[in-house]
Design a protein around this motif. Structure first.
Motif, PDB file in Angstrom:
ATOM      1  N   MET A 216       0.831  -1.214   0.000  1.00  0.00           N
ATOM      2  CA  MET A 216       0.000   0.000   0.000  1.00  0.00           C
ATOM      3  C   MET A 216       0.859   1.256   0.000  1.00  0.00           C
ATOM      4  SD  MET A 216      -3.367  -0.612   0.307  1.00  0.00           S
ATOM      5  CE  MET A 216      -4.040  -2.231   0.014  1.00  0.00           C
TER       6      MET A 216
ATOM      7  N   ILE B 299      -8.870   3.131   7.849  1.00  0.00           N
ATOM      8  CA  ILE B 299     -10.199   3.397   8.358  1.00  0.00           C
ATOM      9  C   ILE B 299     -10.465   2.577   9.608  1.00  0.00           C
ATOM     10  CG2 ILE B 299     -11.236   4.146   6.202  1.00  0.00           C
ATOM     11  CD1 ILE B 299     -12.446   1.310   6.059  1.00  0.00           C
ATOM     12  N   LEU B 300      -9.714   1.526   9.784  1.00  0.00           N
ATOM     13  CA  LEU B 300      -9.861   0.683  10.961  1.00  0.00           C
ATOM     14  C   LEU B 300      -8.503   0.078  11.246  1.00  0.00           C
ATOM     15  CD1 LEU B 300     -12.953  -1.256   9.792  1.00  0.00           C
ATOM     16  CD2 LEU B 300     -12.913   0.229  11.770  1.00  0.00           C
ATOM     17  N   GLY B 301      -8.407  -0.589  12.343  1.00  0.00           N
ATOM     18  CA  GLY B 301      -7.152  -1.263  12.629  1.00  0.00           C
ATOM     19  C   GLY B 301      -7.030  -2.535  11.802  1.00  0.00           C
ATOM     20  N   ASN B 302      -6.219  -3.434  12.238  1.00  0.00           N
ATOM     21  CA  ASN B 302      -6.092  -4.771  11.642  1.00  0.00           C
ATOM     22  C   ASN B 302      -5.839  -4.782  10.137  1.00  0.00           C
ATOM     23  OD1 ASN B 302      -6.982  -5.068  14.177  1.00  0.00           O
ATOM     24  ND2 ASN B 302      -8.463  -6.644  13.736  1.00  0.00           N
ATOM     25  N   HIS B 303      -5.042  -3.886   9.682  1.00  0.00           N
ATOM     26  CA  HIS B 303      -4.582  -3.908   8.300  1.00  0.00           C
ATOM     27  C   HIS B 303      -5.665  -3.711   7.260  1.00  0.00           C
ATOM     28  CE1 HIS B 303      -0.778  -5.236   9.846  1.00  0.00           C
ATOM     29  NE2 HIS B 303      -1.416  -6.188  10.498  1.00  0.00           N
ATOM     30  N   VAL B 304      -6.850  -3.386   7.674  1.00  0.00           N
ATOM     31  CA  VAL B 304      -7.864  -3.138   6.659  1.00  0.00           C
ATOM     32  C   VAL B 304      -7.862  -1.655   6.383  1.00  0.00           C
ATOM     33  CG1 VAL B 304     -10.284  -3.269   6.064  1.00  0.00           C
ATOM     34  CG2 VAL B 304      -9.243  -5.064   7.421  1.00  0.00           C
ATOM     35  N   GLU B 305      -7.516  -1.277   5.198  1.00  0.00           N
ATOM     36  CA  GLU B 305      -7.411   0.128   4.902  1.00  0.00           C
ATOM     37  C   GLU B 305      -7.802   0.383   3.462  1.00  0.00           C
ATOM     38  OE1 GLU B 305      -2.639  -0.166   4.331  1.00  0.00           O
ATOM     39  OE2 GLU B 305      -3.452   0.412   6.259  1.00  0.00           O
ATOM     40  N   THR B 306      -8.112   1.631   3.168  1.00  0.00           N
ATOM     41  CA  THR B 306      -8.420   1.934   1.776  1.00  0.00           C
ATOM     42  C   THR B 306      -7.407   2.939   1.258  1.00  0.00           C
ATOM     43  OG1 THR B 306      -9.811   3.838   2.230  1.00  0.00           O
ATOM     44  CG2 THR B 306     -10.875   1.696   2.217  1.00  0.00           C
ATOM     45  N   ARG B 307      -7.222   2.885  -0.039  1.00  0.00           N
ATOM     46  CA  ARG B 307      -6.328   3.850  -0.657  1.00  0.00           C
ATOM     47  C   ARG B 307      -7.075   5.154  -0.887  1.00  0.00           C
ATOM     48  NH1 ARG B 307      -4.468   0.309  -5.480  1.00  0.00           N
ATOM     49  NH2 ARG B 307      -6.111  -0.958  -4.622  1.00  0.00           N
TER      50      ARG B 307
ATOM     51  N   LEU C 136      -6.229   6.036  -7.517  1.00  0.00           N
ATOM     52  CA  LEU C 136      -6.767   4.758  -7.959  1.00  0.00           C
ATOM     53  C   LEU C 136      -6.664   4.698  -9.482  1.00  0.00           C
ATOM     54  CD1 LEU C 136      -8.518   2.307  -6.729  1.00  0.00           C
ATOM     55  CD2 LEU C 136     -10.387   3.435  -7.879  1.00  0.00           C
ATOM     56  N   ILE C 137      -5.853   3.801  -9.972  1.00  0.00           N
ATOM     57  CA  ILE C 137      -5.675   3.782 -11.423  1.00  0.00           C
ATOM     58  C   ILE C 137      -6.374   2.581 -12.037  1.00  0.00           C
ATOM     59  CG2 ILE C 137      -3.659   5.180 -11.978  1.00  0.00           C
ATOM     60  CD1 ILE C 137      -2.024   2.646 -11.215  1.00  0.00           C
ATOM     61  N   ILE C 138      -6.804   2.765 -13.247  1.00  0.00           N
ATOM     62  CA  ILE C 138      -7.436   1.676 -13.982  1.00  0.00           C
ATOM     63  C   ILE C 138      -6.324   0.821 -14.575  1.00  0.00           C
ATOM     64  CG2 ILE C 138      -8.976   1.150 -15.892  1.00  0.00           C
ATOM     65  CD1 ILE C 138     -10.340   3.792 -15.451  1.00  0.00           C
ATOM     66  N   ALA C 139      -6.469  -0.503 -14.456  1.00  0.00           N
ATOM     67  CA  ALA C 139      -5.430  -1.405 -14.946  1.00  0.00           C
ATOM     68  C   ALA C 139      -5.175  -1.177 -16.436  1.00  0.00           C
ATOM     69  CB  ALA C 139      -5.858  -2.847 -14.715  1.00  0.00           C
TER      70      ALA C 139
ATOM     71  N   ILE D 138     -14.706   1.651  -0.011  1.00  0.00           N
ATOM     72  CA  ILE D 138     -13.668   2.224  -0.868  1.00  0.00           C
ATOM     73  C   ILE D 138     -14.235   3.367  -1.706  1.00  0.00           C
ATOM     74  CG2 ILE D 138     -12.120   1.743  -2.790  1.00  0.00           C
ATOM     75  CD1 ILE D 138     -11.590  -0.959  -1.467  1.00  0.00           C
TER      76      ILE D 138
ATOM     77  N   ARG E 187     -11.071  -5.592  -3.507  1.00  0.00           N
ATOM     78  CA  ARG E 187      -9.676  -5.925  -3.839  1.00  0.00           C
ATOM     79  C   ARG E 187      -9.610  -7.090  -4.814  1.00  0.00           C
ATOM     80  NH1 ARG E 187      -6.490  -6.326   1.727  1.00  0.00           N
ATOM     81  NH2 ARG E 187      -6.915  -4.249   2.507  1.00  0.00           N
TER      82      ARG E 187
ATOM     83  N   GLU F  65      -9.474  -7.403 -12.554  1.00  0.00           N
ATOM     84  CA  GLU F  65      -9.268  -6.446 -13.637  1.00  0.00           C
ATOM     85  C   GLU F  65      -7.839  -6.489 -14.154  1.00  0.00           C
ATOM     86  OE1 GLU F  65     -10.788  -2.267 -13.394  1.00  0.00           O
ATOM     87  OE2 GLU F  65      -8.647  -1.894 -13.582  1.00  0.00           O
TER      88      GLU F  65
ATOM     89  N   ASP G   3      -6.550 -11.188   5.862  1.00  0.00           N
ATOM     90  CA  ASP G   3      -7.579 -10.257   6.336  1.00  0.00           C
ATOM     91  C   ASP G   3      -8.917 -10.953   6.523  1.00  0.00           C
ATOM     92  OD1 ASP G   3      -5.882  -8.137   6.452  1.00  0.00           O
ATOM     93  OD2 ASP G   3      -6.539  -7.201   4.577  1.00  0.00           O
TER      94      ASP G   3
END
Lengths: 263, 540
Positions: A1, A8-16, A21-24, A157, B302, B308, B347
């Protein structure tokens, strides 16, 4: 990351942060013409397109109807020199014929990120309504692909509620109807009644190729070939299915329309 | 081994009904038994169903009037302890009536009603002959799957009312829900008869999303039908297109490269993972626990972003092609997959441990929406819904396709343990929750094991330009909902003569009417989500 990520929370759960945010690279989005002329290949191109999105304009040009295109990429596989598929999405439009593009080069507006559109939307909604924008989603026979993307708008997200947009349970509470599917015949009455139950002023957004034109299901005994054959549509969002970024762009267009039309 | 089983099966049927059978034939894992007279159908179906350890897989009707065969009905039975499908075939001989087998095999009910709507043939003896696919506003003399019916016909609407089942009694009320629902879900109508809050009866009315897929396929080219098969149900795109491709490959006797097999397996499992995680999130939402849902939906997103970068589509459209797959998984992408599933699975584990520790959440699921095992068996339920009551059906094991032949080896001890585990399952929402959690872990394991794509035998095999007309085969795959069956009969000039699709949702929708019976109305969304059925996949 990345460093920009926010927890947004603990325990490694997070949002970018969605600014980055890029499109593949290999995302199958918009089809574009790479050659100035498609002379002589028009009939072949026409026959290769499963949804008849490509059609002949005159002897040198073809038209591409983004409202019909399902991004299968069959045309780019057969004619890599004439067409290519980009990782950008086709833009939502206010009228159906604006979805159509010509093989001559087109001017495109610079793209904004999800966050930028969201912030712009938030300001406009606040100014216009002084409250949230309420959306009622109607599935008029879609394959549920569009539903997956619309549901994604509600995940932490994309989290569309932070821009003052909420999905409501009843059409009577709604400002905007988000309609997916080719308007199946069995849903026709229900769609019409839901539309009538929505208080004016209301905006109808057709989401996805099926809603814009019938998509791959076309116009048959069981479908009506697009939402606008049943109820009036104000904004068309192309795609199969459209990404969350494009959905929110479509909403921005809807709000702009409300501003220009005056509510 | 399978050839021996096929011979045993054929012998067994012939010895019982020699004078009733016109012809017996077999190809691949399919046995075809042609009957002399359609009136013998119930006896023979009943024999196959009860004595040969089978379940009804599907009933296929075709309009072969142009080929002097009249309407032909094929009853397909799936053997439960061997990789065999038994087709019992009879033609109608100018009559529009055929005998119903519902009284012996309850699972046949909706197939027979479907045939009545789409072909105008009447199943004699079926107690419920109300319209199913074509709603009340369709004229009574329209039969879309007959060959003389044109796809583009615009049929006039007529006013009529659908006779719902009425429950009478003191204090009984009706609640009607849908087809436009409160959440972001597909269209369907539910009619509850309630006494206070308790559900006395539930009647589901579906087919609002009927788009005429089977008829449409008959007018399309083979590679266009591939796109159509992906859009039968958007979230099952890999499973349905795999089944479609396998049917075509089976008809043309093409063997796909190992690399393609593995790639199909990987994409199939990635599809299962993102959907199962999404459903678990949905269960959490409907149990009133938004926190769990939020965290699970992050993981779903994810996985969709991973989809994608691998395939160019967030919901894995365009992965398959007839004869193999379209996309190679590069070394860079292999690394990406491993990293992503490592992160997501750790997770995921944390979230599940957290959810299990919340007594209010667990209490909400426990004992809610219990599926009775006997009814589940009689209705021929498939997928997670069947496995949650301990019915061990899984196409990946029962009829291995793609690379699943490799992942099937179990020691006798493991088989025993699995059986004991199956017996413990109680059929409630909690059991479905646990089955999904287990399957997510299993899928991660299968993806990791399939990533050794060392075989360098190309991505696809060319399919012959011209496939023999009127040859047919059955393709199948296990979607995250359960078995999906695609039967294709080729027509002239590489067209499709008949495309019969039966998704897992078509089998499983019936069970919800039984699962909610001891519950209260507010339990319904939870029960519905825990079964995770597709409306579009059912309505076609």
């Amino acid at each position: 990351m990345t460093e920009k990520s926010r927890k947004i929370l603990g325990n490694h759960v997070e949002t970018r942060n969605l600014d980055d945010l890029i499109i593949a690279d290999n995302y199958r989005g918009k089809i574009t013409f790479t050659s100035e002329t498609v002379h002589g290949q028009q009939d072949l191109l026409e026959s290769i397109c499963p949804t008849k999105a490509l059609s002949k304009k005159d002897s040198d040009t073809m038209t591409l109807d983004n409202g019909k295109c399902i991004m299968c990429g069959y045309c780019t596989e057969s004619f890599p020199k004439l067409m290519k598929i980009e990782n950008k999405c086709p833009s939502p439009t206010k009228t159906k014929n604006k979805l159509v593009e010509y093989s001559a080069p087109q001017e495109h507006l610079p793209e904004k990120s999800y966050e930028q559109i969201g912030r712009e939307l938030k300001e406009k909604i606040k100014k216009l309504f002084g409250r949230s924008l309420a959306i009622r989603e109607i599935d008029a026979g879609s394959c549920n692909g569009c539903e997956i993307e619309i549901t994604a708008l509600n995940n932490p997200i994309y989290d569309i509620e932070r821009f003052g947009i909420c999905f409501v349970s009843s059409p009577r509470h709604a400002d905007v109807l988000l309609v997916t599917g080719p308007a199946s015949r069995n849903m026709q009455t229900a769609l019409l009644r839901t539309y009538e139950a929505t208080p004016s002023p209301k905006i109808v957004i057709a989401v996805g190729a099926c809603a814009c034109s019938g998509g791959i299901f076309g116009d048959s005994y069981a479908t009506t070939g697009g939402i606008d054959n049943v109820i009036p549509v104000d904004v068309y969002i192309p795609g199969c299915p459209p990404r969350p970024e494009i959905l929110i762009q479509g909403l921005l267009l809807a709000v702009n329309r409300m501003i220009t039309n005056g509510i | 081994m399978n050839q021996v089983n096929i011979q045993i099966c054929i012998k067994e049927i012939i010895s019982s009904f020699l004078n009733k059978i016109k012809k017996v034939d077999h190809k691949n894992n399919e046995i075809y038994i042609h009957l002399r007279d359609i009136d013998d159908m119930p006896v023979i179906c009943n024999h196959v169903y009860t004595s040969l350890n089978t379940k009804l897989a599907t009933i296929i009707c075709t309009d072969e009037q142009k080929n002097d065969n009249d309407f032909v009905i094929r009853y397909v039975f799936e053997k439960l302890n061997a990789d065999i499908f038994i087709f019992i075939i009879a033609s109608l001989k100018k009559s529009k009536y055929f005998p119903s087998i519902v009284s012996q095999i309850p699972a046949a009910a909706s197939y027979e009603r479907e045939i009545k709507d789409m072909f105008g043939l009447v199943p004699v003896g079926n107690p419920d002959l109300r319209p199913l696919v074509l709603h009340e506003h369709w004229p009574n003399d329209i039969f879309p799957l007959r060959k003389e019916f044109d796809l583009k016909t615009k049929v006039a609407r007529q006013e009529q009312e659908y006779p719902f089942l009425r429950v009478d009694g003191d204090g009984i009320c009706e609640i009607s829900v849908g087809p436009v629902h409160a959440g972001i879900i597909e269209p369907g109508h539910f009619r509850f008869s309630v006494l206070g809050e308790n559900i006395i009866n539930l009647e589901t009315r579906l087919f609002y999303a009927h788009k005429g897929i089977e008829k449409l396929a008959e007018s399309m080219k083979l590679d266009e039908v591939l796109l159509l098969s992906e859009r039968i149900s958007g979230d099952e795109s890999v499973a349905n297109s795999t089944a479609y491709c396998q049917a075509i490959e089976k008809i043309s006797q093409v063997y796909i490269p190992n690399k393609a097999k593995k790639t199909r397996t990987i994409f199939g499992e990635l599809e299962r993972v993102y959907n199962h995680i999404g459903t678990l999130g949905g269960i959490s939402t409907d149990a009133g626990f938004a926190f769990g849902a939020a965290r699970l939906n992050i993981l779903k997103e994810r996985m969709m972003q991973l989809n994608e970068s691998l395939s160019g589509s967030r919901i894995l459209f365009g992965v398959n092609r007839i004869g193999g797959v379209k996309y190679d998984i590069s070394d860079k992408n292999k690394k990406l997959i491993l990293e992503q599933i490592e992160e997501v699975s750790s997770d995921f584990e944390k979230i599940i441990v957290f959810l299990r520790s919340k007594s209010s959440f667990m209490d909400r699921l426990k004992g809610t929406g219990i599926i009775p095992k006997k009814i589940a068996h009689d209705l021929g339920i498939v997928g997670v819904a069947a496995r949650c009551v301990g019915i061990d059906v899984d196409t990946r094991h029962d009829h291995p396709y793609a690379n699943y032949t490799v992942h099937n080896s179990r020691t006798p001890q493991q088989i025993m343990q699995d059986q004991i585990e199956m017996e413990k399952r109680s059929g409630d929402a909690l059991a479905r929750f646990e089955v999904r959690v287990k399957e997510v872990h299993d899928s991660f394991k299968i993806v990791r094991e399939s990533l050794d794509l060392d075989d360098d035998d190309g991505l696809f095999t060319e399919v012959p330009k011209e496939i023999t007309p009127y040859s047919y085969a059955l393709g199948y795959a296990e979607s995250h909902r359960g078995q999906t069956l695609h039967w294709i009969m080729m027509g002239e000039k590489n067209s499709i003569f008949r495309y019969k699709i039966r998704t897992a949702s078509f089998c499983n929708w019936k069970i919800i009417e039984h699962a909610v019976l001891n519950d209260i109305v507010p339990d319904f969304p939870l029960v519905n989500k825990s079964l995770d059925l597709s409306y579009s996949g059912n309505d076609l």
